[in-house]
Design an enzyme around this catalytic site. Structure first.
Site, PDB file in Angstrom:
ATOM      1  N   HIS A  11     109.705 115.385 -64.542  1.00 53.74           N
ATOM      2  CA  HIS A  11     110.199 116.654 -65.088  1.00 53.74           C
ATOM      3  C   HIS A  11     110.287 116.527 -66.595  1.00 53.74           C
ATOM      4  O   HIS A  11     110.860 115.558 -67.115  1.00 53.74           O
ATOM      5  CB  HIS A  11     111.586 116.952 -64.501  1.00 53.74           C
ATOM      6  CG  HIS A  11     111.942 118.399 -64.512  1.00 53.74           C
ATOM      7  ND1 HIS A  11     112.672 118.999 -63.516  1.00 53.74           N
ATOM      8  CD2 HIS A  11     111.687 119.388 -65.414  1.00 53.74           C
ATOM      9  CE1 HIS A  11     112.847 120.284 -63.785  1.00 53.74           C
ATOM     10  NE2 HIS A  11     112.266 120.537 -64.943  1.00 53.74           N
ATOM     11  N   LEU A  51     107.045 121.361 -65.688  1.00 50.85           N
ATOM     12  CA  LEU A  51     107.075 121.706 -67.109  1.00 50.85           C
ATOM     13  C   LEU A  51     107.873 122.998 -67.225  1.00 50.85           C
ATOM     14  O   LEU A  51     107.365 124.085 -66.962  1.00 50.85           O
ATOM     15  CB  LEU A  51     105.642 121.889 -67.612  1.00 50.85           C
ATOM     16  CG  LEU A  51     105.420 122.237 -69.078  1.00 50.85           C
ATOM     17  CD1 LEU A  51     105.996 121.158 -69.988  1.00 50.85           C
ATOM     18  CD2 LEU A  51     103.926 122.418 -69.360  1.00 50.85           C
ATOM     19  N   GLU A  52     109.144 122.861 -67.601  1.00 48.12           N
ATOM     20  CA  GLU A  52     110.065 123.989 -67.461  1.00 48.12           C
ATOM     21  C   GLU A  52     110.522 124.550 -68.801  1.00 48.12           C
ATOM     22  O   GLU A  52     111.014 123.809 -69.663  1.00 48.12           O
ATOM     23  CB  GLU A  52     111.286 123.567 -66.628  1.00 48.12           C
ATOM     24  CG  GLU A  52     112.226 124.716 -66.319  1.00 48.12           C
ATOM     25  CD  GLU A  52     113.247 124.373 -65.242  1.00 48.12           C
ATOM     26  OE1 GLU A  52     114.147 125.209 -65.019  1.00 48.12           O
ATOM     27  OE2 GLU A  52     113.162 123.296 -64.628  1.00 48.12           O
ATOM     28  N   VAL A  53     110.360 125.860 -68.945  1.00 44.76           N
ATOM     29  CA  VAL A  53     110.861 126.664 -70.062  1.00 44.76           C
ATOM     30  C   VAL A  53     110.506 126.045 -71.419  1.00 44.76           C
ATOM     31  O   VAL A  53     111.364 125.640 -72.194  1.00 44.76           O
ATOM     32  CB  VAL A  53     112.385 126.895 -69.941  1.00 44.76           C
ATOM     33  CG1 VAL A  53     112.826 127.983 -70.915  1.00 44.76           C
ATOM     34  CG2 VAL A  53     112.782 127.304 -68.530  1.00 44.76           C
ATOM     35  N   LEU A  55     112.853 121.622 -70.194  1.00 45.88           N
ATOM     36  CA  LEU A  55     114.219 121.834 -69.722  1.00 45.88           C
ATOM     37  C   LEU A  55     114.389 121.105 -68.394  1.00 45.88           C
ATOM     38  O   LEU A  55     113.785 121.480 -67.391  1.00 45.88           O
ATOM     39  CB  LEU A  55     114.495 123.324 -69.542  1.00 45.88           C
ATOM     40  CG  LEU A  55     115.809 123.680 -68.824  1.00 45.88           C
ATOM     41  CD1 LEU A  55     117.020 123.166 -69.594  1.00 45.88           C
ATOM     42  CD2 LEU A  55     115.910 125.180 -68.606  1.00 45.88           C
TER      43      LEU A  55
END
Length: 270
Positions: free
Chosen positions: A120, A164-166, A123
């Site tokens: 991760h 791949l977050e925000v 974010l």
């Protein structure tokens, strides 16, 4: 029964990226959601370990399943050995890859044992105190470079992919094009390899904050509200029937021949 050979493999998912094929991904928590996703042709399902079971794997059909390994002591996973044991257990139930937000050394242990690891970046909810809470990451050149560097460290230890977050869409696209990792985008724009949403957002029954990247396709909240009112009404009618003697009626009980009943009474009176 879905056989292992009929499901996509890590190699198949990598081939989808190589072809530039967009990958669909949903986070699901119930058998019904998993079965619906499979029927709809969704490519990847994200299922937390606490929800994963042989029944859930069966419901997921031909979907490639990412099993989320619970983070930290709350999931009783602390050491690399803990994570490895849980990954092997879920592999036996049909998990195809494993989400792990633990440290690089733990992730590397999994990779070294041929476990397909999804890490991760951007974010990371379980670690967001380091990046200022639940907000976008990578909006400055320095912050974007930190995301890039994180991805490169994950490449070095052998990870299969990363959520791949925000992050800004241009940053996500640049990273996705420059890494062999499968980049599972959540609020990261169209340039990520996969588009990842929660089923509760898609179905419109999100509890609490609805993220900017969420898109609602149906209003299940209204339907759930209607069903709850119907549930209460049915229970009230049952309560009333019991109180007034309407339930149980003759059709709800087991009949007995009169002669047999008289023999029974005679037996207990003697």
């Amino acid at each position: 029964m879905v056989s292992k050979n009929s499901r996509p493999t890590v190699g198949d998912i990598r081939a989808m990226k190589a072809r530039g094929q967009k990958i669909s991904m949903l986070y699901v928590t119930t058998l019904d959601e998993a079965a619906a996703a499979a029927a709809a042709g969704i490519d990847i399902l994200s299922i937390e370990g606490r929800f994963f079971s042989p029944e859930m794997r069966q419901a997921a059909g031909n979907c490639f399943v990412q099993v989320g390994l619970p983070y930290g002591a709350a999931g009783n996973l602390v050491t690399a050995e803990d994570y490895l044991r849980e990954a092997f257990r879920c592999t036996g139930m049909g998990g195809d890859c494993f989400y792990c937000a633990a440290s690089l050394d733990i992730q590397k242990t999994l990779c070294d044992n041929a476990v397909p690891v999804v890490a991760h970046v951007g974010l990371i909810p379980s670690q967001c105190t380091w990046t200022g809470g639940f907000k976008a990451v990578g909006k400055t050149a320095e912050s974007a470079r930190a995301v890039w560097d994180h991805v490169k460290r994950l490449e070095a230890i052998g990870c299969f992919g990363a959520e791949l977050e925000v992050v800004p869409d241009r940053v996500a696209e640049a990273i996705s094009r420059s890494t062999p990792l499968i980049m599972l985008g959540m609020g990261a724009g169209p340039g990520a390899d996969a588009q990842y949403l929660f089923a509760e957002d898609v179905l419109g029954h999100t509890a609490g904050h609805k993220p900017r990247h969420a898109k609602t396709y149906r209003n299940f909240a209204a339907e759930f509200d209607r069903l709850q009112h119907e549930r209460i009404a049915a229970f009230r009618e049952f309560f009333s029937d019991v109180a007034t003697g309407v339930y149980p009626a003759p059709q709800h009980v087991v009949p007995m021949d009169d002669a047999e009943y008289e023999r029974f009474l005679a037996g207990i009176r003697s």
